[in-house]
Design a protein around this motif. Structure first.
Motif: not given
Lengths: 223, 360
Positions: B6-7, B10, B13-19
């Motif tokens: 989920i995180h 989302w 969708s905010l333009g963030v790619v995170s682990r």
């Protein structure tokens, strides 16, 4: 005959050395060129310029205005140039405590139908994920990002190209947000600091509450 | 759906790619919490608790009434809330002190931090943290709880029955032990660590369950004060009981490389002149017990002075003295009083904000 004491200002004038200032990747023992050391990876030079401060000044507006020195300190993280310039650690300590207190009061201030309330305050909400995360780092980091407050920040990462969280940008952005709250509280007092959180963090578009609800709701639905 | 998924969705969708590594708090299922909508804060209810102690019952507890009087709590502060502040149990139906503890912790954290940040703005962060801990850490609050005369409810139901102890007495005592724990036979000099105590063990020291319970009760009493009397009275209470305690800050410092630290500090403060450590006076180095006086100077400004039985000692003491003078600086307002804190009435920013520590 003029005697010049070693170590005196006159001596430093006469005995000035030529120091090689290194540019590029860090080399042990070489002094870095300040021009390069004081510039972020995105090309922003460390200074009190309008270009650097416009995002947070625009966000604060006149009502919550802080001095340029303080604004630059808000934007500067400990990691920037080995912490040589004033950085936001103390402001952040103040802001995070104020945010935690404000949100604990905020979630308990409304009316409740819980018969176990204490003098009208529903304290059962305090252990909930949303109450804990309202002032959390991820929420604050995402809020800073969605309001473009972290466009200019003076910090260093071991990997600026990595993701929002992995590079440390989330943590640094959150610390900057806490520092901003702390700076407003230092400049105008606690009451105005709380008013600032209520108006700017809860009142605007993509509020802290919306962000937290979205962060936490996935979790609760999976339970 | 998995939390991380989920995180990440989302975040993208905010333009963030995170682990994912950030831990979003999860709900404590043991509390059986129910609510209408996630941000309808008034609707939250922990169904594990059935009721609060009725005020009429609380009034019959002599220990509770005595504690209320001893702490000089206002009459608005109900005895049932005070009793709730002393209850850490989760399974006896009565509402426990979790919420009050959280409120109290937030209030304490803010007022203690505000006090230290304004009064000692230049304290290095590790010292600041130790100072916070000495004002509101477990051990300190444990001591305060004992000074307040809070007693632990350590007798079993059988003991109470045999000694004909009134059932109301326990409502004025600190309740954190289960019936099984109360009944355990204690061996002198032997203490079996609980799972919670094991988590806090460092070398041979640990935070006992009792210390944590006392600390929780003290924080909860502060939280209860806020719910009944508001923030101003709570602030006064914290000032009287917590901030008024003597804080030996000068004993918390330990410098490994003081001269280097002072040089870095002078750099950070943009001092124009270089740091110099000079010998100011000596009693005569061939005398039986020579004494030297050294000073740390920046141009003509003397930053610190030190006395020692050798030149090296005097120089080191002068540097340490300069560092201590800087770190322990406390700002005054225009009238010569201690600078006001942001929560004071008619607050005006006259202090300073710490610039951050120097890295050695």
């Amino acid at each position: 005959m003029t005697i010049i004491r070693i170590g005196s200002p006159q001596a430093s004038r006469f005995l000035a050395r030529s120091i090689y200032l290194h540019k590029g990747p860090r080399v042990t023992g070489l002094k870095k060129d300040p021009q390069e050391a004081f510039t972020t990876n995105t090309g922003y030079k460390y200074e009190k310029s309008e270009n650097n401060l416009k995002y947070i000044k625009g966000f604060l507006q006149d009502k919550y205005a802080i001095s340029d020195d303080l604004a630059l300190q808000v934007l500067t993280h400990k990691s920037f140039n080995n912490g040589v310039m004033p950085y936001n650690e103390k402001l952040s300590a103040m802001g995070s405590k104020l945010a935690n207190l404000f949100f604990a009061k905020y979630v308990t201030e409304g009316s409740t139908n819980n018969e176990n309330n204490v003098n009208g305050k529903n304290l059962d909400v305090l252990g909930s994920p949303i109450a804990k995360e309202l002032s959390g780092r991820m929420t604050m980091g995402l809020f800073a990002r969605s309001n473009e407050l972290n466009k200019v920040m003076f910090w260093n990462s071991y990997g600026h190209g990595l993701g929002f969280e992995t590079s440390g940008e989330m943590k640094v952005s959150a610390q900057m947000m806490y520092a901003l709250i702390g700076a407003v509280a230092f400049s105008h007092g606690k009451e105005v600091g709380e008013q600032f959180i209520r108006e700017k963090l809860l009142g605007g578009r993509a509020s802290v509450e919306d962000i937290t609800v979205r962060l936490v709701s996935g979790e609760t639905s999976s339970n | 759906m998995i939390k991380g998924t989920i995180h990440q969705t989302w975040s993208r969708s905010l333009g963030v790619v995170s682990r994912r590594s950030y831990h979003v708090p999860s709900i404590n299922k043991a509390l059986k919490t129910e609510y209408d909508t996630i941000n309808d804060y008034g609707s939250y209810k922990n169904n594990v608790f059935t009721h609060r102690l009725p005020e009429s019952t609380a009034q019959q507890s002599p220990s509770l009434v005595a504690l209320h009087s001893r702490l000089n709590l206002p009459s608005k502060y109900s005895l049932s809330t005070l009793s709730q502040a002393l209850n850490l149990n989760i399974n006896d139906g009565l509402v426990n002190n979790f919420g009050l503890n959280t409120l109290g912790k937030n209030l304490l954290s803010y007022y203690v931090s505000e006090h230290l940040l304004v009064k000692y703005p230049r304290l290095p962060m590790p010292i600041h943290n130790v100072a916070v801990d000495s004002l509101m850490g477990h051990e300190t609050l444990h001591e305060i709880g004992k000074i307040w005369g809070i007693q632990v409810d350590s007798s079993t139901k059988l003991d109470k029955y045999l000694s004909q102890e009134s059932e109301f007495i326990k409502y004025g005592k600190l309740r954190f032990l289960s019936e099984q724990q109360k009944g355990e036979v204690k061996e002198s000099g032997v203490h079996e660590l609980s799972s919670q105590e094991s988590k806090t063990k460092i070398d041979s020291s640990f935070i006992s369950d009792e210390a944590q319970a006392y600390a929780s009760a003290v924080r909860s009493i502060i939280g209860g004060l806020y719910t009944h009397t508001g923030e101003e009275a709570t602030k006064k209470f914290i000032q009287d009981h917590i901030l008024s305690r003597k804080l030996p800050l000068e004993e918390m410092f330990q410098f490994n490389q003081p001269t280097r630290e002072l040089v870095r500090l002078c750099d950070k403060l943009n001092f124009a002149e270089p740091l110099e450590i000079r010998l100011i006076a000596e009693t005569g180095r061939l005398s039986a017990h020579a004494i030297y006086v050294a000073g740390a100077f920046c141009g003509t400004e003397k930053l610190g002075e030190g006395i020692g039985s050798s030149i090296a000692e005097a120089k080191t003491r002068s540097v340490v003295n300069a560092l201590m003078s800087y770190y322990l600086y406390s700002p005054l307002d225009s009238e010569g009083n201690a600078a006001k804190v942001p929560s004071d009435k008619d607050y005006k920013f006259e202090g300073i904000v710490g610039l951050g520590d120097v890295s050695i």
